[in-house]
Design an enzyme around this catalytic site. Structure first.
Site, PDB file in Angstrom:
ATOM      1  N   GLU A 119       0.826  -1.123   0.006  1.00 16.13           N
ATOM      2  CA  GLU A 119       0.075   0.079   0.063  1.00 16.13           C
ATOM      3  C   GLU A 119       0.864   1.277  -0.088  1.00 16.13           C
ATOM      4  O   GLU A 119       1.738   1.427   0.870  1.00 16.13           O
ATOM      5  CB  GLU A 119      -0.941  -0.018   1.381  1.00 16.13           C
ATOM      6  CG  GLU A 119      -1.662   1.159   1.096  1.00 16.13           C
ATOM      7  CD  GLU A 119      -2.833   1.508   2.482  1.00 16.13           C
ATOM      8  OE1 GLU A 119      -3.713   2.008   2.274  1.00 16.13           O
ATOM      9  OE2 GLU A 119      -2.220   1.257   3.550  1.00 16.13           O
ATOM     10  N   VAL A 120       0.554   2.340  -0.827  1.00 19.92           N
ATOM     11  CA  VAL A 120       1.192   3.511  -0.955  1.00 19.92           C
ATOM     12  C   VAL A 120       0.158   4.437  -0.391  1.00 19.92           C
ATOM     13  O   VAL A 120      -0.827   4.815  -0.998  1.00 19.92           O
ATOM     14  CB  VAL A 120       1.728   3.834  -2.415  1.00 19.92           C
ATOM     15  CG1 VAL A 120       2.479   5.127  -2.577  1.00 19.92           C
ATOM     16  CG2 VAL A 120       2.704   2.716  -3.013  1.00 19.92           C
ATOM     17  N   ARG A 121       0.746   5.123   0.718  1.00 22.05           N
ATOM     18  CA  ARG A 121       0.012   6.188   1.274  1.00 22.05           C
ATOM     19  C   ARG A 121       0.376   7.391   0.557  1.00 22.05           C
ATOM     20  O   ARG A 121       1.390   8.064   1.346  1.00 22.05           O
ATOM     21  CB  ARG A 121      -0.057   6.170   2.762  1.00 22.05           C
ATOM     22  CG  ARG A 121      -0.872   5.072   3.499  1.00 22.05           C
ATOM     23  CD  ARG A 121      -2.226   5.138   3.335  1.00 22.05           C
ATOM     24  NE  ARG A 121      -2.969   6.255   3.968  1.00 22.05           N
ATOM     25  CZ  ARG A 121      -3.412   6.173   5.239  1.00 22.05           C
ATOM     26  NH1 ARG A 121      -3.478   5.184   5.960  1.00 22.05           N
ATOM     27  NH2 ARG A 121      -3.918   7.199   5.851  1.00 22.05           N
TER      28      ARG A 121
ATOM     29  N   ARG B 132      -5.851   9.241   1.706  1.00 24.87           N
ATOM     30  CA  ARG B 132      -6.694   9.312   2.706  1.00 24.87           C
ATOM     31  C   ARG B 132      -6.880  10.735   3.353  1.00 24.87           C
ATOM     32  O   ARG B 132      -5.872  11.295   3.761  1.00 24.87           O
ATOM     33  CB  ARG B 132      -6.302   8.505   4.086  1.00 24.87           C
ATOM     34  CG  ARG B 132      -7.416   8.146   5.029  1.00 24.87           C
ATOM     35  CD  ARG B 132      -8.286   7.160   4.549  1.00 24.87           C
ATOM     36  NE  ARG B 132      -7.842   5.706   4.622  1.00 24.87           N
ATOM     37  CZ  ARG B 132      -8.358   4.859   3.591  1.00 24.87           C
ATOM     38  NH1 ARG B 132      -9.170   5.266   2.679  1.00 24.87           N
ATOM     39  NH2 ARG B 132      -7.912   3.754   3.877  1.00 24.87           N
TER      40      ARG B 132
ATOM     41  N   HIS C 194     -14.209   3.556   7.724  1.00 28.04           N
ATOM     42  CA  HIS C 194     -13.583   3.502   9.012  1.00 28.04           C
ATOM     43  C   HIS C 194     -14.359   3.951   9.801  1.00 28.04           C
ATOM     44  O   HIS C 194     -14.713   5.126   9.861  1.00 28.04           O
ATOM     45  CB  HIS C 194     -11.955   4.229   8.879  1.00 28.04           C
ATOM     46  CG  HIS C 194     -11.229   3.417   7.697  1.00 28.04           C
ATOM     47  ND1 HIS C 194     -11.120   3.988   6.395  1.00 28.04           N
ATOM     48  CD2 HIS C 194     -10.314   2.734   7.911  1.00 28.04           C
ATOM     49  CE1 HIS C 194     -10.325   3.342   5.707  1.00 28.04           C
ATOM     50  NE2 HIS C 194      -9.944   2.467   6.362  1.00 28.04           N
TER      51      HIS C 194
ATOM     52  N   LYS D   6     -14.107  -2.521   1.908  1.00 25.21           N
ATOM     53  CA  LYS D   6     -13.121  -2.200   3.153  1.00 25.21           C
ATOM     54  C   LYS D   6     -13.652  -1.608   4.246  1.00 25.21           C
ATOM     55  O   LYS D   6     -14.028  -0.467   4.241  1.00 25.21           O
ATOM     56  CB  LYS D   6     -11.867  -1.600   2.927  1.00 25.21           C
ATOM     57  CG  LYS D   6     -10.668  -1.623   3.931  1.00 25.21           C
ATOM     58  CD  LYS D   6      -9.595  -0.797   3.819  1.00 25.21           C
ATOM     59  CE  LYS D   6      -8.709  -0.769   4.955  1.00 25.21           C
ATOM     60  NZ  LYS D   6      -7.678   0.278   4.852  1.00 25.21           N
TER      61      LYS D   6
ATOM     62  N   ARG E  92      -7.040  -9.058  12.481  1.00 25.75           N
ATOM     63  CA  ARG E  92      -6.271  -8.713  11.568  1.00 25.75           C
ATOM     64  C   ARG E  92      -5.544  -9.857  10.891  1.00 25.75           C
ATOM     65  O   ARG E  92      -5.113 -10.220   9.746  1.00 25.75           O
ATOM     66  CB  ARG E  92      -4.953  -7.904  11.983  1.00 25.75           C
ATOM     67  CG  ARG E  92      -5.726  -6.480  12.363  1.00 25.75           C
ATOM     68  CD  ARG E  92      -4.593  -5.633  12.891  1.00 25.75           C
ATOM     69  NE  ARG E  92      -5.156  -4.342  13.069  1.00 25.75           N
ATOM     70  CZ  ARG E  92      -5.116  -3.277  12.238  1.00 25.75           C
ATOM     71  NH1 ARG E  92      -4.486  -3.657  10.797  1.00 25.75           N
ATOM     72  NH2 ARG E  92      -5.329  -2.052  12.395  1.00 25.75           N
TER      73      ARG E  92
ATOM     74  N   THR F 287       0.391   1.756  10.983  1.00 26.84           N
ATOM     75  CA  THR F 287      -0.305   3.115  10.846  1.00 26.84           C
ATOM     76  C   THR F 287      -1.733   3.119  11.393  1.00 26.84           C
ATOM     77  O   THR F 287      -2.216   4.163  11.262  1.00 26.84           O
ATOM     78  CB  THR F 287      -0.493   3.266   9.211  1.00 26.84           C
ATOM     79  OG1 THR F 287      -1.039   1.963   8.815  1.00 26.84           O
ATOM     80  CG2 THR F 287       1.028   3.237   8.769  1.00 26.84           C
TER      81      THR F 287
ATOM     82  N   GLN G  53      -2.161  -2.787  14.753  1.00 33.53           N
ATOM     83  CA  GLN G  53      -1.527  -3.240  13.480  1.00 33.53           C
ATOM     84  C   GLN G  53      -0.389  -4.080  13.915  1.00 33.53           C
ATOM     85  O   GLN G  53       0.307  -3.951  14.566  1.00 33.53           O
ATOM     86  CB  GLN G  53      -1.078  -2.058  12.361  1.00 33.53           C
ATOM     87  CG  GLN G  53      -1.072  -2.823  11.237  1.00 33.53           C
ATOM     88  CD  GLN G  53      -1.115  -1.606  10.147  1.00 33.53           C
ATOM     89  OE1 GLN G  53      -0.071  -0.707  10.318  1.00 33.53           O
ATOM     90  NE2 GLN G  53      -1.716  -1.560   9.096  1.00 33.53           N
TER      91      GLN G  53
END
Length: 215
Positions: free
Chosen positions: A21-23, A48, A108, A135, A176, A197, A201
């Site tokens: 994943e590239v934030r 985000r 979320h 998601k 998770r 993040t 996690q």
């Protein structure tokens, strides 16, 4: 620069993960082209906004431009918040036509876990808005919260939609890992235990250790 750091970190994990994943919201100067050209794995791009717990504070159309750009360079997935303005969703869907990029609609909840009725509504919305993958991430305070969220995988399957479903927080930690054994589309891990993040996690190394134990 930003891109170099992302490439370096991503490259270290290419052998042990399926997707990186590239934030984009964590980057000052997102050089998407360089990242795509230098990371030989499936990439998921997320940008985000602050209103969904992210770091992007700029203009909404610019935020969406970056995701569309990522799709143009062949991103495997782009993540768009379910609560995004209709214009943003429409633009993304229009730009994804004819591309292999899959669209994730994300939701979320940083305060708790809604009721089954509410969660079903969320999953239904993801489906009706045309998600390739949903998601659903909430904050768990009890085991019951975790079970409600994980059970949405059954709900999504009824609608023939893949779902990423797990919970943040200490109580949610098990989800998770469990989600990937119970039909979840994928889970998210941090590079190291110190660099998560989101609350609860787990790292790639921890996840792979648990996987080895289960066989």
């Amino acid at each position: 620069g930003d891109a170099t750091a992302v490439i370096k970190k991503g490259a270290a994990f290419i052998q042990s993960v399926d997707v990186v994943e590239v934030r984009l919201d964590a980057m000052k100067d997102p050089d998407i082209k360089t990242i795509v050209e230098n990371l030989d794995t499936e990439l998921l791009f997320t940008n985000r906004p602050v209103w969904e717990g992210g770091a992007f504070t700029g203009d909404e159309s610019r935020r969406i431009d970056l995701l569309i750009e990522a799709a143009g360079y062949g991103a495997a997935f782009i993540d768009v918040e379910l609560r995004s303005p209709k214009d943003s969703v429409d633009r993304v869907k229009q730009n994804l036509q004819g591309k292999a990029t899959q669209l994730i609609f994300s939701y979320h909840d940083f305060d708790g876990t809604p009721s089954v009725t509410e969660l079903k509504k969320v999953v239904g919305l993801m489906h009706s808005k045309g998600a390739d993958i949903g998601k659903l991430v909430t904050t768990a305070k009890t085991p019951d919260d975790v079970l409600r969220v994980i059970s949405m995988q059954v709900e999504a399957a009824k609608q023939d939609m893949d779902l990423i479903a797990f919970c943040m927080g200490d109580a949610g930690k098990i989800s998770r890992f469990a989600t990937s054994y119970l039909g979840g589309f994928m889970t998210y891990c941090s590079a190291t235990d110190e660099e998560g993040t989101a609350p609860g996690q787990i790292s790639v190394a921890t996840y792979n250790k648990l996987k080895e134990l289960l066989g």
